[in-house]
Design an enzyme around this catalytic site. Structure first.
Site, PDB file in Angstrom:
ATOM      1  N   SER B  49       0.825  -1.216   0.000  1.00  0.00           N
ATOM      2  CA  SER B  49       0.000   0.000   0.000  1.00  0.00           C
ATOM      3  C   SER B  49       0.855   1.260   0.000  1.00  0.00           C
ATOM      4  O   SER B  49       1.827   1.372   0.747  1.00  0.00           O
ATOM      5  CB  SER B  49      -0.902   0.032   1.225  1.00  0.00           C
ATOM      6  OG  SER B  49      -1.756  -1.080   1.219  1.00  0.00           O
ATOM      7  N   LEU B  76       2.298   0.586   7.410  1.00  0.00           N
ATOM      8  CA  LEU B  76       2.122   1.310   6.137  1.00  0.00           C
ATOM      9  C   LEU B  76       3.377   2.063   5.684  1.00  0.00           C
ATOM     10  O   LEU B  76       3.297   3.185   5.184  1.00  0.00           O
ATOM     11  CB  LEU B  76       0.921   2.268   6.238  1.00  0.00           C
ATOM     12  CG  LEU B  76      -0.443   1.589   6.422  1.00  0.00           C
ATOM     13  CD1 LEU B  76      -1.529   2.641   6.693  1.00  0.00           C
ATOM     14  CD2 LEU B  76      -0.837   0.751   5.213  1.00  0.00           C
ATOM     15  N   CYS B 132      -6.536  -1.265   7.303  1.00  0.00           N
ATOM     16  CA  CYS B 132      -5.325  -1.610   8.055  1.00  0.00           C
ATOM     17  C   CYS B 132      -5.564  -1.372   9.540  1.00  0.00           C
ATOM     18  O   CYS B 132      -5.907  -0.258   9.949  1.00  0.00           O
ATOM     19  CB  CYS B 132      -4.144  -0.767   7.590  1.00  0.00           C
ATOM     20  SG  CYS B 132      -2.683  -1.054   8.590  1.00  0.00           S
ATOM     21  N   LYS B 168     -10.778  -3.221  -0.249  1.00  0.00           N
ATOM     22  CA  LYS B 168     -10.303  -4.267   0.666  1.00  0.00           C
ATOM     23  C   LYS B 168     -10.952  -4.058   2.024  1.00  0.00           C
ATOM     24  O   LYS B 168     -10.782  -3.016   2.661  1.00  0.00           O
ATOM     25  CB  LYS B 168      -8.785  -4.274   0.790  1.00  0.00           C
ATOM     26  CG  LYS B 168      -8.304  -5.492   1.603  1.00  0.00           C
ATOM     27  CD  LYS B 168      -6.915  -5.912   1.255  1.00  0.00           C
ATOM     28  CE  LYS B 168      -6.541  -7.187   2.009  1.00  0.00           C
ATOM     29  NZ  LYS B 168      -5.154  -7.565   1.772  1.00  0.00           N
ATOM     30  N   ILE B 194     -10.227 -11.059   3.364  1.00  0.00           N
ATOM     31  CA  ILE B 194     -10.252 -10.050   4.405  1.00  0.00           C
ATOM     32  C   ILE B 194      -8.877  -9.419   4.615  1.00  0.00           C
ATOM     33  O   ILE B 194      -7.868 -10.037   4.253  1.00  0.00           O
ATOM     34  CB  ILE B 194     -10.704 -10.666   5.770  1.00  0.00           C
ATOM     35  CG1 ILE B 194      -9.811 -11.865   6.085  1.00  0.00           C
ATOM     36  CG2 ILE B 194     -12.154 -11.034   5.729  1.00  0.00           C
ATOM     37  CD1 ILE B 194     -10.065 -12.543   7.434  1.00  0.00           C
ATOM     38  N   ASN B 195      -8.844  -8.231   5.181  1.00  0.00           N
ATOM     39  CA  ASN B 195      -7.593  -7.714   5.733  1.00  0.00           C
ATOM     40  C   ASN B 195      -7.334  -8.464   7.046  1.00  0.00           C
ATOM     41  O   ASN B 195      -8.087  -9.373   7.411  1.00  0.00           O
ATOM     42  CB  ASN B 195      -7.697  -6.205   5.951  1.00  0.00           C
ATOM     43  CG  ASN B 195      -6.334  -5.511   5.869  1.00  0.00           C
ATOM     44  OD1 ASN B 195      -5.337  -6.027   6.402  1.00  0.00           O
ATOM     45  ND2 ASN B 195      -6.268  -4.375   5.223  1.00  0.00           N
ATOM     46  N   GLY B 248      -5.027 -16.781   4.925  1.00  0.00           N
ATOM     47  CA  GLY B 248      -4.465 -18.069   5.362  1.00  0.00           C
ATOM     48  C   GLY B 248      -4.583 -19.215   4.389  1.00  0.00           C
ATOM     49  O   GLY B 248      -4.588 -20.375   4.797  1.00  0.00           O
ATOM     50  N   GLY B 269      -0.487 -15.055   0.604  1.00  0.00           N
ATOM     51  CA  GLY B 269       0.520 -14.316   1.354  1.00  0.00           C
ATOM     52  C   GLY B 269       1.270 -15.233   2.302  1.00  0.00           C
ATOM     53  O   GLY B 269       2.409 -15.624   2.041  1.00  0.00           O
TER      54      GLY B 269
END
Lengths: 252, 306
Positions: B49, B76, B132, B168, B194-195, B248, B269
């Site tokens: 981001s 961030l 975030c 997001k 999801i975040n 996940g 991720g």
């Protein structure tokens, strides 16, 4: 993996800006691997493992974190997690180690291992001046040099390497300022000798997720910090660019 | 005979060679790293981001991993929109897959400014990180925790740029479906859910200190997958726009579960830690194997029947 607490059992002064900390912690680490050292409430930074049994870390005073580290004494504690990353791989029967400045630290550890495996090592170490030289390894063949000739030969480690490579060796291992490493790669390619390099970058996660230590797309924390010459050939950042804490590219 | 690519999927107007998308915040600090992720096999890649100004982020420790949990409070960090534009441009030119540019700001006007700059690099999508959980001390409760704020940002960005928009969303809300509905009505082209969850906290009992320098951090990793699956299921029943299921996913089976919940693509991720750089390729081949074994001929058929 979370942090482990480690007792400092001894602090050695290597030179005016580097101290080596001995720690009461068993860690199964290879030369070239690193740990993330945490001082609670301050910060966490990567340091290469300078030896095991006892675990040793060499810390150069370069910023606020290492300044705080230098205030710590025998009996104090630090926290760490690791080891992380890929270390050096010993190859063949005869090798050369080239260390510049505090880059000597992981190579001394590598040379200890080479001796245990009966691999002959030529150790070339250098610094700007005699007060910046690290303690010497027990290598059979040791070449010391300083840029100003204040100790050992006057000149650069890379000049010694060119001379040493007149004999056939199986691999060259190097750690030090990145411009020196670029020169070492050039020399090794010309001599057609395999080589491995340990790189340094600003790190956040330490295990290959955040991208902060990217060197031309290679993650120094997980793909490295030790890379072969082949991996670094043509890398757009090697010797040229590192990322600051914001992720902005900075010239080396 | 033409061999059909079972894994091909669409996200709005973008064709993806496979449904695995590199998540924002993983690897993608610059063009080199995004191109590398594309080479690892990702179907699309998302940049870290970017905001209006350069930010160093929080001090270390910023990322922790233990068991099935990854926790982060990177904060961030980014070089600012002006530095980011040429990086996104290089990634768009060199990645060979759609590039999603993630952005954040502290105000709706800030999102408009950053989106305006980044759109010049022509990414396939701009992803609005409105969720975030690691900067609440400075920036307050994430915009994605409130339907009206989230919708306002989407609407204002849509009015400014032609680039398709992904919102997001945060799982840390009582009703994620209603927020999804609001951003869809405001013109979002896709949703990513999801975040990270939480935030959570880990205390080192020997140091008697929280381990993360920010004290708290968002939770991800396989531990949050059931939450992500439930969120994606609720969202996909409420909206028509495509949903990227993130949280996940380590295996092809995990991805299939997300497609069954209604996702059109999956964010990858934490797998990079648990399964390494081969993650994208492994997950893709496992999805394909599952589909062949169970007689599915396209990803859309995996969706649960009501």
């Amino acid at each position: 993996m979370l942090h482990q607490k480690a007792l400092i059992t001894k602090v050695e002064q290597e030179n005016f800006k580097v101290k080596t900390f001995h720690l009461d912690l068993e860690l199964d680490a290879e030369p070239g691997q690193f740990v993330m050292v945490w001082i609670p409430g301050l910060d966490e930074k990567p340091f290469c493992v300078a030896g095991v049994k006892p675990l040793r870390l060499s810390v150069a005073k370069v910023g606020p974190f290492s300044e705080k580290m230098h205030e710590l004494k025998k009996g104090d504690f630090i926290w760490m997690r690791g080891p992380f990353g890929k270390g050096f791989e010993l190859k063949g029967k005869k090798v050369i180690m080239v260390g510049g400045g505090y880059g000597v630290a992981p190579l001394r550890f590598l040379e200890e291992n080479a001796r245990k495996k009966d691999i002959d090592a030529i150790f070339i170490m250098g610094a700007k001046t005699c007060t910046e030289l690290m303690k010497k390894p027990k290598a059979k063949i040791l070449n010391v040099c300083t840029d100003d000739g204040s100790e050992g030969m006057r000149g650069l480690v890379t000049e010694h390497l060119e001379v040493a490579l007149k004999e056939k060796v199986d691999c060259v291992y190097a750690c030090g300022p990145e411009r020196m490493l670029v020169k070492v790669l050039e020399i090794c390619e010309k001599a057609k000798v395999e080589c491995q390099f340990s790189l340094e970058r600003y790190m956040k996660c330490g295990f290959g997720l955040c991208g902060q230590c990217s060197c031309g797309g290679l993650m120094v924390c997980k793909d490295g910090p030790v890379f072969t010459g082949k991996e670094l050939r043509g890398n757009s950042d090697f010797g040229k660019k590192r990322l600051d804490a914001s992720g902005k590219g900075i010239e080396i | 005979m033409l061999v059909k690519n079972l894994l091909a999927t669409r996200l709005g107007k973008s064709e993806l060679r496979n449904p695995t998308i590199l998540n924002s915040g993983y690897l993608g600090v610059n063009s080199d790293a995004l191109i590398r992720a594309a080479k690892m096999g990702a179907g699309a890649v998302t940049s870290k981001s970017c905001g209006q100004k350069p930010r160093k982020g929080h001090p270390n420790p910023t990322v922790l991993q233990f068991g099935d949990v990854i926790m982060n409070a990177v904060g961030l960090s980014n070089p600012g929109a002006d530095e980011e534009v040429p990086e996104i441009l290089r990634a768009v030119q060199g990645a060979g897959v759609p590039v999603i540019a993630s952005i954040f700001a502290e105000s709706a006007e800030g999102y408009v400014e950053v989106a305006g700059k980044i759109s010049k690099a022509r990414p396939a999508f701009i992803e609005l990180n409105m969720s975030c959980p690691n900067v609440q001390l400075e920036m307050g409760i994430p915009f994605a925790c409130d339907s009206r704020s989230a919708a306002q940002i989407v609407e204002m960005v849509k009015d400014t740029v032609k680039t398709p928009i992904i919102a997001k969303l945060s799982p840390n809300v009582p009703d994620i479906a209603s927020i999804a509905k609001s951003v869809e009505e405001a013109g979002a082209d896709a949703i990513n859910a999801i975040n990270t969850v939480g935030p959570g906290m880990v205390i080192d009992v020997e140091a008697k200190k929280p381990v993360l320098a920010n004290k708290v951090g968002g939770i991800s990793g396989p531990a949050v997958r059931p939450i992500a699956v439930r969120c994606v299921w609720e969202i996909s029943r409420a909206v028509e726009i495509p949903v990227i299921g993130t949280g996940g996913i380590l295996t092809g089976r995990d991805a299939v579960e997300m497609f069954m919940a209604g996702a059109s693509a999956v964010g990858i991720g934490s797998a990079l830690h648990y399964r390494g750089n081969e993650s994208f390729k492994l997950i893709c081949s496992e999805i394909e194997e599952f589909m062949k074994k169970n007689g599915y001929s396209k990803l859309g058929e995996l969706r649960l029947e009501e």
